[in-house]
Write a protein that holds these residues in place. Sequence first.
Motif: not given
Length: 194
Positions: A184-190
């Motif tokens: 999805s290319a969703a960016v979340t904090a690691d």
Amino acid sequence: MKRNIVIAVVTAAALVGGGTATALAVAGDDDDSASVTRTDDDRDDRSGEDDDAGRAAVPGDVTAAEAVAAALKHTPGTAVSAELDDGSWEIDVLGKGDTWHSVRIAPDTGKVLGAQKDDEDDAAEVRAALKNASVTAGQAAEVAESKGRVVSVDLDDDGDDRGWDTETRASGGDEREWKVDLKSAAVTADRDDD
């Protein structure tokens, strides 16, 4: 004879110092002097260090996504990681079969500085992790740019938490890590980021 010694010393100094050197040896019957002058070469001498923060600086205008594109244009395959390291981008590319390549890209021009084959043996694992992925390393770098200047992108092919691990650096030197989803290319904090 003395001229040859002076030239040898100057050559050694140039190799050790990483620059160029100019030598003038004057030999005559009454004059045993020699003059040696060291000059800097025309290279961009970016050490990659920011003296104030003690962290690697973010030189140049070439983004991680652009560096990946330049590397893939030079060496076709699948980019698996990109890292701004020692003043240049280093892109790992999985080529045909099990062939790995490391491509270095200039951070200010986007030109290929060099490429070499690498000995890696995890090609099957990487291909399995990317089998149903629709997001490339370059695309992951592009979407992570919204969080700061991307300085690394790396495929995390372990377990159920597969994705692109990205690291960004803000202008103040603050580093953050992000996970970009492979589909999805969703960016979340690691979640491992402190």
